[in-house]
Scaffold this motif. Structure first.
Motif, short mmCIF file in Angstrom:
data_model
loop_
_atom_site.label_atom_id
_atom_site.label_comp_id
_atom_site.label_asym_id
_atom_site.label_seq_id
_atom_site.Cartn_x
_atom_site.Cartn_y
_atom_site.Cartn_z
N MET A 55 34.78 6.75 73.63
CA MET A 55 34.49 6.49 75.04
C MET A 55 33.94 5.07 75.21
N GLN A 56 33.06 4.65 74.32
CA GLN A 56 32.49 3.30 74.38
C GLN A 56 33.57 2.26 74.16
N LEU A 57 34.39 2.49 73.16
CA LEU A 57 35.45 1.54 72.82
C LEU A 57 36.47 1.40 73.95
N LEU A 58 36.94 2.52 74.45
CA LEU A 58 37.96 2.47 75.51
C LEU A 58 37.38 2.00 76.84
N GLY A 59 36.08 2.23 77.06
CA GLY A 59 35.47 1.81 78.31
C GLY A 59 35.11 0.34 78.35
N GLY A 115 27.02 10.11 64.80
CA GLY A 115 28.12 10.87 64.21
C GLY A 115 29.16 11.34 65.22
N SER A 116 29.02 10.98 66.49
CA SER A 116 29.93 11.46 67.53
C SER A 116 31.13 10.53 67.69
N ALA A 117 32.30 11.01 67.27
CA ALA A 117 33.53 10.24 67.44
C ALA A 117 33.87 10.09 68.92
N MET A 118 33.51 11.09 69.73
CA MET A 118 33.79 11.01 71.16
C MET A 118 33.01 9.86 71.80
N LYS A 119 31.72 9.73 71.45
CA LYS A 119 30.92 8.64 72.00
C LYS A 119 31.49 7.28 71.60
#
Length: 129
Positions: free
Chosen positions: A101-105, A94-98
């Protein structure tokens, strides 16, 4: 278009939905022809899948003469939202931040895309949609 939450489509159903979202209402033949541009599939397979999708409430069917015309029961954005929320919960707790971060990384993000992301963040912070 229907109101409420759309049923979660399978990958094969999403392929049909994408064709209809891009092209609008269509016959089974039209959809089958578009699928066959990418991979071979039989008309009866496409017909049966679209009939099942209509029964599940994913598609709407209009009978005009001999031809049945199908259209999506829900807008593309509604379906994307349901699928993204399911994926976000299942893969990222449920973490949009994770997810971000995964997508941009993991991908090369263009300067234009980064600017659009920044503008979106700014709108969210200002309480705009």
């Amino acid at each position: 278009m229907k109101k409420g939450n759309p049923p979660i489509p399978t990958e094969a159903e999403l392929e049909i939905l994408r064709i209809l979202w891009e092209n609008g209402r269509a016959t089974v033949k039209f959809v089958n022809d578009r699928i066959n541009e990418r991979r071979e599939t039989g008309y009866t397979t496409t017909l049966k899948l679209m009939q099942i999708m209509a029964e599940k409430g994913i598609l709407m069917r209009d009978t005009e003469g001999k031809s049945h015309i199908y259209s999506p029961a829900f807008e593309e954005k509604e379906t994307q939202k349901i699928l993204l929320n399911k994926f976000l919960d299942a893969a990222f707790g449920g973490s949009a931040m994770k997810l971000a971060m995964q997508l941009l990384g993991n991908r090369k993000t263009s300067s234009k895309e980064l600017e659009q992301i920044k503008e979106l963040i700014n709108k969210i912070e200002r309480g705009e949609k």
